[in-house]
Design a protein around this motif. Structure first.
Motif, mmCIF file in Angstrom:
data_model
loop_
_atom_site.group_PDB
_atom_site.id
_atom_site.type_symbol
_atom_site.label_atom_id
_atom_site.label_comp_id
_atom_site.label_asym_id
_atom_site.label_seq_id
_atom_site.Cartn_x
_atom_site.Cartn_y
_atom_site.Cartn_z
ATOM 1 N N ALA A 188 0.888 -1.214 0.007
ATOM 2 C CA ALA A 188 -0.038 -0.030 0.124
ATOM 3 C C ALA A 188 0.918 1.273 0.011
ATOM 4 C CB ALA A 188 -0.893 0.022 1.430
ATOM 5 N N ALA A 189 2.062 1.327 0.896
ATOM 6 C CA ALA A 189 2.894 2.528 0.893
ATOM 7 C C ALA A 189 3.428 2.540 -0.346
ATOM 8 C CB ALA A 189 3.721 2.378 1.902
ATOM 9 N N ILE A 190 4.089 1.670 -0.939
ATOM 10 C CA ILE A 190 4.734 1.563 -2.418
ATOM 11 C C ILE A 190 3.746 2.269 -3.460
ATOM 12 C CG2 ILE A 190 5.965 0.734 -4.173
ATOM 13 C CD1 ILE A 190 7.211 -1.184 -1.813
ATOM 14 N N ALA A 191 2.665 1.368 -3.601
ATOM 15 C CA ALA A 191 1.592 1.949 -4.581
ATOM 16 C C ALA A 191 1.170 3.499 -4.385
ATOM 17 C CB ALA A 191 0.467 1.113 -4.302
ATOM 18 N N ASP A 192 1.052 3.747 -3.215
ATOM 19 C CA ASP A 192 0.738 5.320 -2.950
ATOM 20 C C ASP A 192 1.751 6.127 -3.451
ATOM 21 O OD1 ASP A 192 -0.899 7.414 -1.749
ATOM 22 O OD2 ASP A 192 0.544 7.517 -0.253
ATOM 23 N N VAL A 193 2.910 5.945 -3.117
ATOM 24 C CA VAL A 193 3.921 6.667 -3.531
ATOM 25 C C VAL A 193 4.131 6.742 -5.195
ATOM 26 C CG1 VAL A 193 6.778 6.898 -4.010
ATOM 27 C CG2 VAL A 193 5.651 6.398 -1.520
ATOM 28 N N LEU A 253 -4.944 0.770 -5.113
ATOM 29 C CA LEU A 253 -4.729 -0.817 -4.840
ATOM 30 C C LEU A 253 -5.731 -1.582 -5.623
ATOM 31 C CD1 LEU A 253 -4.697 -0.416 -0.835
ATOM 32 C CD2 LEU A 253 -2.660 -0.851 -2.307
ATOM 33 N N ASP A 254 -6.798 -1.019 -6.099
ATOM 34 C CA ASP A 254 -7.517 -1.560 -7.127
ATOM 35 C C ASP A 254 -6.777 -2.159 -8.193
ATOM 36 O OD1 ASP A 254 -9.660 -1.814 -5.608
ATOM 37 O OD2 ASP A 254 -10.618 0.217 -6.556
ATOM 38 N N GLU A 255 -5.981 -1.132 -8.917
ATOM 39 C CA GLU A 255 -5.136 -1.309 -10.228
ATOM 40 C C GLU A 255 -4.370 -2.460 -9.561
ATOM 41 O OE1 GLU A 255 -3.537 2.366 -12.500
ATOM 42 O OE2 GLU A 255 -3.908 2.774 -10.159
#
Length: 100
Positions: free
Chosen positions: A61-66, A71-73
């Motif tokens: 989640a942290a990496i995806a946010d950056v 998270l759906d993707e």
């Protein structure tokens, strides 16, 4: 605690996750991305290479946010259904991943 060996499906999912994160990172440095996500560069390197095929949800989640990924993707990319796999088993896997 003994860690069970990964199933082929888990290993493949880890490879897809790593490829997605590498693509999303683009020209951005691994160090910058890792520090912004508050994970170690070695953790990011292991996830991107597929050596950590089942990273913790908060880490993903942290990496995806950056990287600007929802998270759906991420979930859609790493869980491409295999022929003959029921959708209910994919939903069950999603709940298990989110619970970890």
């Amino acid at each position: 605690m003994v860690r069970l060996p990964l199933t082929p499906a888990e290993a493949e999912r880890g490879q897809r996750l790593g490829a997605l994160l590498r693509r999303a990172r683009g020209e951005r440095s691994m160090l910058e991305t890792a520090l912004d996500a508050r994970v170690s560069p070695e953790t990011l390197r292991k996830i991107e290479s597929g050596r950590v095929a089942t990273p913790a949800f908060p880490t993903v989640a942290a990496i995806a946010d950056v990287l600007g990924l929802s998270l759906d993707e991420v979930w859609a990319e790493i869980n491409q259904p295999e022929p003959g796999v029921e959708q209910s088993s994919i939903r069950r896997s999603a709940r298990e991943w989110l619970a970890s």
